[in-house]
Design a protein around this motif. Structure first.
Motif, short mmCIF file in Angstrom:
data_model
loop_
_atom_site.label_atom_id
_atom_site.label_comp_id
_atom_site.label_asym_id
_atom_site.label_seq_id
_atom_site.Cartn_x
_atom_site.Cartn_y
_atom_site.Cartn_z
N ALA A 86 -4.18 3.95 2.35
CA ALA A 86 -5.28 3.55 1.47
C ALA A 86 -6.41 4.57 1.54
N ASP A 87 -6.99 4.86 0.40
CA ASP A 87 -8.09 5.83 0.34
C ASP A 87 -9.43 5.19 0.64
N ILE A 88 -9.58 3.91 0.33
CA ILE A 88 -10.83 3.17 0.52
C ILE A 88 -10.48 1.80 1.06
N ILE A 97 0.84 -1.20 0.00
CA ILE A 97 0.00 0.00 0.00
C ILE A 97 0.87 1.24 0.00
N ARG A 98 1.91 1.26 0.80
CA ARG A 98 2.80 2.42 0.83
C ARG A 98 3.44 2.67 -0.53
N VAL A 99 3.88 1.60 -1.17
CA VAL A 99 4.47 1.74 -2.51
C VAL A 99 3.42 2.25 -3.50
N ALA A 100 2.21 1.72 -3.41
CA ALA A 100 1.14 2.16 -4.31
C ALA A 100 0.87 3.65 -4.16
N VAL A 101 0.81 4.12 -2.92
CA VAL A 101 0.53 5.53 -2.67
C VAL A 101 1.63 6.42 -3.24
N GLU A 102 2.88 6.03 -3.03
CA GLU A 102 3.99 6.87 -3.50
C GLU A 102 4.21 6.76 -5.01
N SER A 103 3.64 5.75 -5.65
CA SER A 103 3.87 5.53 -7.08
C SER A 103 2.88 6.28 -7.97
N ARG A 104 1.75 6.70 -7.45
CA ARG A 104 0.76 7.37 -8.30
C ARG A 104 1.22 8.80 -8.62
N ASP A 105 0.80 9.28 -9.77
CA ASP A 105 1.13 10.65 -10.17
C ASP A 105 0.18 11.66 -9.54
#
Length: 287
Positions: A178-180, A137-145
């Motif tokens: 996570a947003d949701i 989740i942390r990687v996902a959050v930092e990877s989005r533009d």
């Protein structure tokens, strides 16, 4: 993908979001005309439609991101896309998030199952250690533009490890950014209410007709505390039943006379699929 209002804005405004499952170009175009606030690219339906295979970790990242791009390109409604487990380790999660966002999705769903994953309302699901999913989740959050590209964190812990463990994981995933939150497969309305009461982060209900979770009305979902509900299977279950009926008539009668399932007007359907633009193009460039 364009929209007058982002999903983040809708959640901030406390709008309840109903998202139908779409799985191919036809279902996406039909749903896109209906005025939904979001569409949900169902992994089950997409794998079944594209490959004719079960949703059991058999589709690759490359195949799925191609589907995201296809569905996003023929719709204007924000598209939430199933990203399974991220298709591997942390570098894979980074690639998946960036790829889905670039392909036109408005949100990605990531889950904490072991690979190969399985459909959430089927038996035999196993989950990875909570700390490993927190890292994803942390990687996902930092990877989005863009912060408007939402991260949906799903846990499948309820079925095998119990509701308390699922809630513990949900809290950890929320802290990771996570947003949701998507607590998969609660089995009673009481469990559904407890899930929503446990978090400040918006919660998503996965409503699968014939699945493990009670199928309830929109008003009841709101009363239970959900911010959003996805209906991944409704469309393809209806399609399957309709095709079985139509093909049965063709088999028995040798013709379409006597078909009882409603059929779209052929020309209206053709226009929905984009033929009007083809005809207009041909007129403009006719010799």
């Amino acid at each position: 993908m364009t929209a007058s209002k982002t999903l983040r804005q809708r959640f901030a405004d406390k709008e309840f979001i109903t998202a139908p499952g779409v799985f191919d170009g036809i279902s996406a175009r039909v749903a896109d005309r209906m005025g939904f606030p979001a569409l949900y690219m169902t992994g089950y339906g997409t794998v079944a439609s594209h490959l004719g295979l079960p949703d059991a970790g058999l589709a690759s990242y490359t195949e799925m991101v191609s589907r995201v791009q296809t569905l996003a390109s023929v719709t204007t409604t924000p598209l939430i896309a199933d990203g399974d487990t991220g298709y591997g380790g942390l570098l894979n999660v980074q690639r998946t998030v960036r790829g889905y966002e670039q392909a036109g999705a408005a949100a990605i769903q990531l889950e904490d199952q072991e690979f190969p994953k399985k459909c959430g309302h089927t038996p035999g699901r196993r989950v990875i250690p909570m700390e490993d999913m927190v890292a994803k989740i942390r990687v996902a959050v930092e990877s989005r533009d863009s912060a408007d590209f939402l991260i949906i964190a799903r846990t499948d812990a309820r079925t095998t490890l119990g509701l308390d463990e699922a809630l513990r994981r949900g809290e950890a995933y929320a802290r990771a950014g996570a947003d949701i939150l998507f607590i998969e497969s609660p089995e009673t309305e009481e469990e559904m209410a407890k899930i929503c009461a446990s978090f400040d982060t918006p919660c998503l209900a996965n409503i699968v007709e014939g699945g493990r979770t009670p199928v309830v009305s929109r008003d009841r979902l709101v009363e239970l505390g959900y911010a959003m509900a996805i209906f991944p299977a409704t469309g393809f279950l209806a399609m399957g039943a309709a095709l079985a009926s139509v093909y049965g008539t063709l088999k028995n009668e040798g013709a379409s006379v006597g078909v009882t399932v409603p059929l779209d007007d052929f020309m209206d359907f053709s226009k929905m699929m984009g033929f009007q633009q083809v005809w207009d193009f041909d007129k403009r460039h006719a010799s």
